[in-house]
Design a protein around this motif. Structure first.
Motif, PDB file in Angstrom:
ATOM      1  N   ASN A 188     135.886  37.599  35.879  1.00 24.69           N
ATOM      2  CA  ASN A 188     135.562  38.763  35.559  1.00 24.69           C
ATOM      3  C   ASN A 188     134.279  39.207  36.110  1.00 24.69           C
ATOM      4  OD1 ASN A 188     134.052  40.289  33.292  1.00 24.69           O
ATOM      5  ND2 ASN A 188     136.135  41.325  33.625  1.00 24.69           N
TER       6      ASN A 188
ATOM      7  N   GLY B 249     136.641  38.390  30.701  1.00 29.24           N
ATOM      8  CA  GLY B 249     137.460  39.191  31.313  1.00 29.24           C
ATOM      9  C   GLY B 249     138.737  39.481  30.088  1.00 29.24           C
TER      10      GLY B 249
ATOM     11  N   ASN C  23     137.803  39.966  39.327  1.00 32.56           N
ATOM     12  CA  ASN C  23     138.440  40.770  38.845  1.00 32.56           C
ATOM     13  C   ASN C  23     137.775  42.030  38.296  1.00 32.56           C
ATOM     14  OD1 ASN C  23     140.413  42.250  37.019  1.00 32.56           O
ATOM     15  ND2 ASN C  23     141.164  40.211  36.344  1.00 32.56           N
TER      16      ASN C  23
ATOM     17  N   GLY D  75     145.447  43.547  36.390  1.00 37.61           N
ATOM     18  CA  GLY D  75     144.240  42.757  35.884  1.00 37.61           C
ATOM     19  C   GLY D  75     144.602  41.435  35.519  1.00 37.61           C
TER      20      GLY D  75
ATOM     21  N   LYS E   5     136.639  26.099  34.510  1.00 38.52           N
ATOM     22  CA  LYS E   5     137.803  26.924  35.492  1.00 38.52           C
ATOM     23  C   LYS E   5     137.220  26.468  36.928  1.00 38.52           C
ATOM     24  CE  LYS E   5     139.223  31.180  34.612  1.00 38.52           C
ATOM     25  NZ  LYS E   5     139.276  32.638  34.876  1.00 38.52           N
TER      26      LYS E   5
ATOM     27  N   GLU F  52     139.535  46.224  35.638  1.00 39.40           N
ATOM     28  CA  GLU F  52     138.901  46.932  34.294  1.00 39.40           C
ATOM     29  C   GLU F  52     139.848  48.073  34.004  1.00 39.40           C
ATOM     30  OE1 GLU F  52     134.742  48.727  33.485  1.00 39.40           O
ATOM     31  OE2 GLU F  52     135.091  46.919  32.360  1.00 39.40           O
TER      32      GLU F  52
ATOM     33  N   THR G  26     131.540  38.067  33.887  1.00 42.33           N
ATOM     34  CA  THR G  26     131.364  36.714  34.190  1.00 42.33           C
ATOM     35  C   THR G  26     130.352  36.370  35.283  1.00 42.33           C
ATOM     36  OG1 THR G  26     133.500  36.512  33.213  1.00 42.33           O
ATOM     37  CG2 THR G  26     132.427  34.523  34.106  1.00 42.33           C
TER      38      THR G  26
ATOM     39  N   GLU H 290     145.495  37.662  36.006  1.00 41.43           N
ATOM     40  CA  GLU H 290     145.048  36.842  37.082  1.00 41.43           C
ATOM     41  C   GLU H 290     146.060  36.848  38.560  1.00 41.43           C
ATOM     42  OE1 GLU H 290     142.894  33.689  36.089  1.00 41.43           O
ATOM     43  OE2 GLU H 290     144.437  32.555  35.328  1.00 41.43           O
TER      44      GLU H 290
END
Ligand SMILES: Cc1cc2nc3c(=O)[nH]c(=O)nc-3n(C[C@H](O)[C@H](O)[C@H](O)COP(=O)(O)O)c2cc1C
Ligand code: SF4
Ligand code: FES
Lengths: 196, 438
Positions: free
Chosen positions: B210, B56, B82, B173, B65, B85, B213, B175
């Motif tokens: 993202n 992201g 997420n 975008g 994470k 974009e 991801t 977080e």
């Protein structure tokens, strides 16, 4: 340069006109009731953007104070909270808009390929400035930020639809094509289209 | 050995987006099936071993994470994908969601299982309505086929995936701003800590990932972490999507390993195919509009997180914006600051007010009305935004000014001295050569 608080900012407060009484159509009520179940029962507010889209579409493209009050009732929050949200996001309108809202991407990749001139051409063709609606109420012209399709620059979003690679030279004809054929004039998203 | 795309191999096929094609051609949902036979902790270990880093913007290790997501709590947990974009120059998640949606849906389900969540929300930007329609239709098919919903593959694991439509806000975008927006508020970031892993959506433990991801996760499940790391340089493993736009012959999304250099991406025949017309290369923004410029001398840098950083910029969202010598750098900074001052959420002063000041100064200089001291003022204002704001947006907004001043200060000085832009009028970026472009 004299100092003045930023005037353009999203938080600038503009009250919407009350408008006519507003309630969801049965279909929209059904859709709202379904969407709200996607969130925990004590988190109805999560559905507010969806609720606003429903209201805006039902109301012909913009939100009145009456429509926002109705959304507040649905969400079970105050009208002020609804306005707070509406005033932040760029995709909600509190003034009437044309049948076609032309959102020209003005950010770097599109600007490198002529977006500024696309806007100029559209302004000249329609006799309006960005942010305005033409006399017939057919077109509203807006400049927006990167639409996430920079490889197809310059990109224009028209309502929820897309038009890619609109050169300045084609901009005038683009308007004629919409007048003649409506949504058929849009190229759509190339990813979407190749699929059909 | 030529690189074989794994994320986008089939996106050109007519039926690429369908469930049937996904199952037939990409061993669809096998990764999920395999995951459900293992313990959640084992999945996290696998993702950690793969070294997958977030696509992201920040490149933070995904396994870590997930590991940070609080486990011992009676509260529900959430995955937020997420899909906002909105970083200028970025359009890769767009392709994945439109042409390979099931890869994302499967990734969401595996991520939920790994952190102990039962619900994933895909936060998609409001402008991607056409993408959302594809995604929602395919999610419905995944439910019907038993890949989502209750008791998936008889494992006892329940998982819901919902799409949540945003309404036009770049800052959504970020977080924590995304979480606020999902909760039905203005998309303004929260003060951290607490981090989302502890108190995210509805104050519950949350991982925000993202789209790209999450799309890597099923591949890691199926092929193993060693396969993944071997695809790229050390600590920069896996496939990578590059979004190339600007003055190149074939702008588009290209998949490659992070061994690939910036020069190959710009000039390679299998990539963007070189500059658009007779005008030579001037500079590149390698990671979306928020990162510093690089020059021709930097182009042999591999387009990996670590190498681009070593070269003085950031890979960010891998949005490569290629510029030729028709581009005036003052104009470029002004174009981007128009964006940042508009998109600032307004929560903290340096960003809200400073962005506006930068834009005003740039406009004045660009119009030839600037004074010599304006250039220092520009630097001073930008330096007082960077590092002094609530979220990384502030640094992003200062960057276009600081990087153009650093590398092209003479262009600012020329504007002030000559009282106009010194790039020939017929070259100006606003008069592009569309002729060679198709
Ligand atoms: C101003 C701002 C905008 C951002 N926009 C996006 C975005 O559009 N998409 C995205 O995936 N991440 C975006 N990010 C990064 C997210 O905050 C977050 O780091 C990311 O979604 C985490 O996912 P990842 O670890 O998979 O990369 C943005 C960050 C900032 C500060
Ligand atoms: S840095 Fe900008 S976008 Fe981030 S919180 Fe502050 S005002 Fe908002
Ligand atoms: S800059 Fe126009 S779509 Fe990205």
């Amino acid at each position: 340069m004299e100092y003045a608080p930023a005037k353009f900012h999203k938080s600038a407060r503009k009250l919407a006109p009350a408008g006519e009484t507003f309630t969801y159509s049965p279909e929209n009520q059904r859709r709202f009731d379904e969407i709200v179940t996607r969130y925990p029962p004590d988190q109805r507010k999560s559905a507010i953007l969806y609720a606003l889209y429903l209201a805006q579409n039902q109301n012909g493209g913009h939100l009145t104070a009456a429509a926002m009050d109705h959304v507040a009732e649905q969400i079970r929050c105050t009208s002020a909270e609804v306005e707070d949200v509406v005033s932040y996001y760029t995709m909600f309108f509190t003034k009437p808009v044309g049948k076609y809202v032309l959102n020209v991407c003005r950010t770097l990749s599109c600007a490198l390929l002529g977006a500024e001139r696309v806007t100029e051409e559209l302004c000249a063709k329609l006799g309006i400035k960005p942010g305005e609606t033409d006399a017939s109420g057919t077109f509203t012209l807006l400049e927006v930020e990167c639409l996430g399709a920079c490889d197809r620059a310059p990109v224009v979003m028209v309502n929820d639809d897309w038009h890619e690679r609109l050169s300045p030279e084609q901009a005038g004809k683009f308007i004629d094509d919409i007048r003649a054929g409506g949504a058929a004039a849009f190229t759509g998203c190339h990813l979407h289209k190749e699929k059909k | 050995m030529a690189y074989e795309p794994v994320l986008t191999r089939h996106v050109g096929d007519q039926d690429a987006y369908t469930l049937d094609a996904y199952v037939a051609k990409q061993r669809g949902y096998e990764g999920l099936r395999k995951a459900l036979t293992q313990k959640p902790g084992e999945i996290i270990d696998l993702v950690k071993a793969s070294g997958l880093r977030g696509r992201g913007g920040a490149g933070f290790p995904t396994g870590l994470k997930w590991q940070f997501v609080l486990k011992d709590t009676p509260k529900p947990k959430y995955i937020c994908c997420n899909a906002d974009e909105s970083e200028p120059g970025t359009f890769k998640d767009h392709v994945l969601m439109e042409r390979n949606p099931h890869l994302l849906i499967e990734g969401c389900a595996i991520a939920c299982y790994a952190i102990g969540a039962k619900v994933a929300y895909i936060y998609i930007r409001g402008e991607f309505y056409h993408v959302q329609q594809v995604l929602e239709a395919e999610i419905e098919k995944a439910y019907k086929a038993g890949f989502l919903g209750k008791n998936i593959f008889g494992s006892g694991f329940d998982c819901d995936v919902f799409v949540h439509r945003g309404a036009g806000a770049y800052e959504a975008g970020e977080e924590t701003a995304l979480i606020e927006s999902l909760e039905g508020k203005r998309a303004q970031p929260r003060i951290k800590p607490p981090f989302p892993a502890v108190a995210g959506l509805y104050q519950c433990p949350t991982a925000v990932n993202n789209v790209e991801t999450l799309c890597n996760v099923p591949l890691i499940m199926m092929n193993g972490p060693e396969w993944f790391t071997a695809l790229g340089p050390e600590k920069n493993g896996g496939p990578k999507l590059y979004c190339i736009s600007g003055h190149v012959k074939r702008p588009g999304v290209y998949e490659a390993s992070m061994h690939t250099t910036l020069r190959e991406l710009i000039y390679g025949e299998q990539f963007a195919g070189g500059m658009i017309d007779e005008h030579p290369f001037k500079a590149i923004i390698p990671g979306g509009s928020s990162v510093p410029l690089l020059l021709d001398k930097d182009l042999d840098t591999p387009a990996s997180f670590d190498d681009v950083q070593k070269a003085g910029s950031l890979l960010g969202s891998a949005g490569l914006i290629v510029l030729n010598d028709t581009v005036c750098m003052v104009w470029l900074a002004k174009n981007l600051l128009y964006f940042y001052r508009h998109e600032s959420c307004g929560k903290c002063t340096p960003c809200r007010e400073g962005g506006d000041w930068l834009f005003k100064l740039l406009t004045r200089i660009e119009q030839g009305e600037g004074q010599a001291k304006d250039i220092d003022l520009l630097f001073g204002v930008a330096s007082n935004i960077a590092g002094k704001t609530l979220c990384a947006f502030g640094d992003a907004a200062a960057t276009p000014v600081l990087t153009t001043l650093k590398l092209f200060r003479h262009e600012f000085e020329a504007h002030v001295r000559e009282g106009r832009c010194t790039i020939p009028a017929e070259w100006r970026a606003r008069q592009p050569m569309l002729a060679g472009h198709h």
